[in-house]
Design a protein around this motif. Structure first.
Motif, PDB file in Angstrom:
ATOM      1  N   CYS A 151       0.819  -1.211   0.000  1.00  0.00           N
ATOM      2  CA  CYS A 151       0.000   0.000   0.000  1.00  0.00           C
ATOM      3  C   CYS A 151       0.855   1.264   0.000  1.00  0.00           C
ATOM      4  CB  CYS A 151      -0.948  -0.008   1.200  1.00  0.00           C
ATOM      5  SG  CYS A 151      -2.261  -1.245   1.080  1.00  0.00           S
ATOM      6  N   ARG A 152       1.912   1.285   0.772  1.00  0.00           N
ATOM      7  CA  ARG A 152       2.746   2.489   0.823  1.00  0.00           C
ATOM      8  C   ARG A 152       3.355   2.780  -0.549  1.00  0.00           C
ATOM      9  NH1 ARG A 152       4.286   4.548   5.881  1.00  0.00           N
ATOM     10  NH2 ARG A 152       6.223   5.344   5.001  1.00  0.00           N
ATOM     11  N   ARG A 153       3.840   1.757  -1.216  1.00  0.00           N
ATOM     12  CA  ARG A 153       4.429   1.969  -2.530  1.00  0.00           C
ATOM     13  C   ARG A 153       3.369   2.351  -3.560  1.00  0.00           C
ATOM     14  NH1 ARG A 153       8.067  -0.633   0.217  1.00  0.00           N
ATOM     15  NH2 ARG A 153      10.255  -0.775  -0.431  1.00  0.00           N
ATOM     16  N   ALA A 154       2.220   1.706  -3.495  1.00  0.00           N
ATOM     17  CA  ALA A 154       1.154   2.023  -4.444  1.00  0.00           C
ATOM     18  C   ALA A 154       0.630   3.436  -4.232  1.00  0.00           C
ATOM     19  CB  ALA A 154       0.020   1.010  -4.305  1.00  0.00           C
ATOM     20  N   GLN A 182      -8.278   0.558 -14.572  1.00  0.00           N
ATOM     21  CA  GLN A 182      -7.190   0.323 -15.513  1.00  0.00           C
ATOM     22  C   GLN A 182      -6.110   1.396 -15.390  1.00  0.00           C
ATOM     23  OE1 GLN A 182      -9.601   0.267 -19.066  1.00  0.00           O
ATOM     24  NE2 GLN A 182      -9.587  -1.982 -19.196  1.00  0.00           N
ATOM     25  N   ALA A 183      -6.542   2.648 -15.205  1.00  0.00           N
ATOM     26  CA  ALA A 183      -5.569   3.734 -15.061  1.00  0.00           C
ATOM     27  C   ALA A 183      -4.752   3.579 -13.785  1.00  0.00           C
ATOM     28  CB  ALA A 183      -6.294   5.077 -15.078  1.00  0.00           C
ATOM     29  N   ILE A 184      -5.415   3.202 -12.693  1.00  0.00           N
ATOM     30  CA  ILE A 184      -4.685   2.957 -11.437  1.00  0.00           C
ATOM     31  C   ILE A 184      -3.717   1.797 -11.610  1.00  0.00           C
ATOM     32  CG2 ILE A 184      -4.944   2.168  -9.051  1.00  0.00           C
ATOM     33  CD1 ILE A 184      -7.567   3.724  -8.919  1.00  0.00           C
ATOM     34  N   HIS A 185      -4.167   0.745 -12.275  1.00  0.00           N
ATOM     35  CA  HIS A 185      -3.317  -0.436 -12.489  1.00  0.00           C
ATOM     36  C   HIS A 185      -2.038  -0.058 -13.248  1.00  0.00           C
ATOM     37  CE1 HIS A 185      -2.295  -4.644 -13.301  1.00  0.00           C
ATOM     38  NE2 HIS A 185      -2.057  -4.266 -14.551  1.00  0.00           N
ATOM     39  N   GLU A 186      -2.160   0.809 -14.255  1.00  0.00           N
ATOM     40  CA  GLU A 186      -0.998   1.218 -15.038  1.00  0.00           C
ATOM     41  C   GLU A 186       0.043   1.915 -14.165  1.00  0.00           C
ATOM     42  OE1 GLU A 186      -0.158   0.735 -18.283  1.00  0.00           O
ATOM     43  OE2 GLU A 186      -1.846  -0.657 -18.285  1.00  0.00           O
ATOM     44  N   VAL A 187      -0.416   2.602 -13.126  1.00  0.00           N
ATOM     45  CA  VAL A 187       0.502   3.344 -12.259  1.00  0.00           C
ATOM     46  C   VAL A 187       1.136   2.439 -11.206  1.00  0.00           C
ATOM     47  CG1 VAL A 187       0.685   5.207 -10.567  1.00  0.00           C
ATOM     48  CG2 VAL A 187      -0.720   5.516 -12.617  1.00  0.00           C
ATOM     49  N   ILE A 188       0.351   1.576 -10.594  1.00  0.00           N
ATOM     50  CA  ILE A 188       0.831   0.866  -9.400  1.00  0.00           C
ATOM     51  C   ILE A 188       1.374  -0.527  -9.674  1.00  0.00           C
ATOM     52  CG2 ILE A 188      -0.849   2.140  -8.014  1.00  0.00           C
ATOM     53  CD1 ILE A 188      -2.417  -0.478  -7.689  1.00  0.00           C
ATOM     54  N   HIS A 189       1.075  -1.108 -10.828  1.00  0.00           N
ATOM     55  CA  HIS A 189       1.386  -2.529 -11.009  1.00  0.00           C
ATOM     56  C   HIS A 189       2.874  -2.818 -10.861  1.00  0.00           C
ATOM     57  CE1 HIS A 189       0.970  -6.648 -12.246  1.00  0.00           C
ATOM     58  NE2 HIS A 189       1.812  -6.470 -13.259  1.00  0.00           N
ATOM     59  N   ARG A 190       3.727  -1.952 -11.369  1.00  0.00           N
ATOM     60  CA  ARG A 190       5.171  -2.215 -11.278  1.00  0.00           C
ATOM     61  C   ARG A 190       5.703  -2.024  -9.874  1.00  0.00           C
ATOM     62  NH1 ARG A 190       4.569   2.814 -13.421  1.00  0.00           N
ATOM     63  NH2 ARG A 190       5.827   4.516 -12.526  1.00  0.00           N
ATOM     64  N   ARG A 191       4.916  -1.405  -8.980  1.00  0.00           N
ATOM     65  CA  ARG A 191       5.375  -1.194  -7.600  1.00  0.00           C
ATOM     66  C   ARG A 191       5.116  -2.409  -6.704  1.00  0.00           C
ATOM     67  NH1 ARG A 191       6.558   4.219  -6.426  1.00  0.00           N
ATOM     68  NH2 ARG A 191       6.817   5.323  -8.402  1.00  0.00           N
ATOM     69  N   VAL A 192       4.189  -3.279  -7.108  1.00  0.00           N
ATOM     70  CA  VAL A 192       3.856  -4.433  -6.270  1.00  0.00           C
ATOM     71  C   VAL A 192       5.047  -5.377  -6.100  1.00  0.00           C
ATOM     72  CG1 VAL A 192       2.361  -6.473  -6.045  1.00  0.00           C
ATOM     73  CG2 VAL A 192       1.403  -4.281  -6.792  1.00  0.00           C
ATOM     74  N   PRO A 193       5.777  -5.736  -7.163  1.00  0.00           N
ATOM     75  CA  PRO A 193       6.953  -6.589  -6.956  1.00  0.00           C
ATOM     76  C   PRO A 193       7.982  -5.992  -6.001  1.00  0.00           C
ATOM     77  CG  PRO A 193       6.366  -6.522  -9.270  1.00  0.00           C
ATOM     78  CD  PRO A 193       5.536  -5.475  -8.589  1.00  0.00           C
ATOM     79  N   GLU A 194       8.093  -4.653  -5.995  1.00  0.00           N
ATOM     80  CA  GLU A 194       9.027  -4.005  -5.074  1.00  0.00           C
ATOM     81  C   GLU A 194       8.650  -4.296  -3.625  1.00  0.00           C
ATOM     82  OE1 GLU A 194       9.068   0.128  -5.923  1.00  0.00           O
ATOM     83  OE2 GLU A 194       9.713  -0.101  -8.008  1.00  0.00           O
ATOM     84  N   ALA A 195       7.363  -4.344  -3.342  1.00  0.00           N
ATOM     85  CA  ALA A 195       6.904  -4.600  -1.980  1.00  0.00           C
ATOM     86  C   ALA A 195       7.215  -6.020  -1.536  1.00  0.00           C
ATOM     87  CB  ALA A 195       5.406  -4.339  -1.879  1.00  0.00           C
ATOM     88  N   LEU A 196       7.391  -6.927  -2.491  1.00  0.00           N
ATOM     89  CA  LEU A 196       7.643  -8.330  -2.162  1.00  0.00           C
ATOM     90  C   LEU A 196       9.127  -8.659  -2.054  1.00  0.00           C
ATOM     91  CD1 LEU A 196       4.978  -9.978  -4.486  1.00  0.00           C
ATOM     92  CD2 LEU A 196       4.806  -9.570  -2.028  1.00  0.00           C
ATOM     93  N   ILE A 197       9.989  -7.703  -2.407  1.00  0.00           N
ATOM     94  CA  ILE A 197      11.432  -7.985  -2.400  1.00  0.00           C
ATOM     95  C   ILE A 197      11.960  -8.375  -1.019  1.00  0.00           C
ATOM     96  CG2 ILE A 197      13.705  -6.886  -2.649  1.00  0.00           C
ATOM     97  CD1 ILE A 197      12.621  -5.466  -5.115  1.00  0.00           C
TER      98      ILE A 197
END
Length: 272
Positions: A158-161, A184-199
């Motif tokens: 959530c913090r990254r998104a 869809q617009a939100i997904h385009e912004v946040i999707h690449r940040r989710v993997p960062e949260a799992l690192i």
């Protein structure tokens, strides 16, 4: 026949290398704790870091909370029903903590959904495979570890998104102008940040046994278990954490995209 001294020596060796190891509360622990806290505060001041007093507050809170936890667990751990109530209470605190950290207290029902989506399947798997017995003594430590790490995974996601949505509002608006839906617009912004949260969780799994010896491993060894038993317990916990955090992150992403799991400022700003 062995002499009495030889028998005593063998017992001491077994205790040191294969038996139960305990750290009893008392003067040595208190002295070590004070010295460790003093070292932390000193390094804060040497490094000119802000809020050195926060370390003292954190230490006092840890002592009080763990002391109370020890008393509560000792009282309920023999009862499965009471242990489940304790775990529900711990999970509730986890939800309250994460929604405060991400500044979205009104979204607590959706945070609960995301975290339960990650936690419940993992608990079901470890119970159905009988790797963990359905007893309070087994469930409280294992589920407690899983719940805490699920909370961390939700918070990081959530913090990254939310940071991405605040920093890249222009991209969100551009997506809307191109005909994308809000989700869809939100997904385009946040999707690449989710993997960062799992690192952090992935790194914990990758480096286990090489860089670090995680808590469950050490706990089994200190409790008198064999190294093989400690490794089995830690593998179970680490893979459970990875599964729970990944599922929670994916569900949280969907809830953010549907504008359910959002802080007040973004709920207002991301109107379609």
């Amino acid at each position: 026949m062995k002499s009495a001294d030889a028998v005593a020596y063998d017992r001491a060796r077994l205790t040191a290398y294969g038996g139960r190891v305990t750290i009893d509360p008392g003067l040595p622990v208190a002295l070590a704790a004070l010295l460790l806290l003093a070292l932390t505060v000193t390094m804060y001041r040497v490094g000119r870091l802000p809020s050195s007093g926060s370390t003292v507050v954190a230490a006092v809170r840890a002592i009080v909370q763990l002391s109370l936890a020890a008393l509560v667990i000792a009282a309920v751990i023999r009862s499965l029903a009471l242990s489940i109530l304790l775990l529900i209470g711990m999970f509730t605190v986890a939800v309250v903590t994460t929604v405060r950290r991400v500044e979205a207290p009104a979204a607590w029902p959706w945070a609960t959904v995301a975290m339960l989506a990650g936690l419940l399947p993992v608990i079901a798997i470890i119970l159905l495979t009988r790797t963990v017995p359905p007893t309070g003594a087994a469930l409280v430590p294992v589920v407690g570890i899983l719940a805490g790490n699920t909370m961390n995974g939700h918070t990081l996601t959530c913090r990254r998104a939310f940071a991405a949505l605040r920093e890249e509002k222009g991209q969100y608006e551009a997506g809307l102008s191109l005909g994308l839906t809000r989700a869809q617009a939100i997904h385009e912004v946040i999707h690449r940040r989710v993997p960062e949260a799992l690192i952090p969780g992935l790194d914990q799994v990758r480096t286990a046994g090489v860089v670090t010896l995680p808590g469950a491993f050490i706990g089994v060894l200190l409790g008198g278990g064999s190294p093989a038993q400690a490794a089995a317990a830690q593998v179970l916990v680490l893979l459970g954490i990875m599964a729970a955090q990944t599922t929670t992150a994916v569900v949280a992403e969907r809830l953010i995209g549907s504008a359910r799991l959002l802080p007040p400022d973004l709920r207002t700003a991301l109107q379609p």
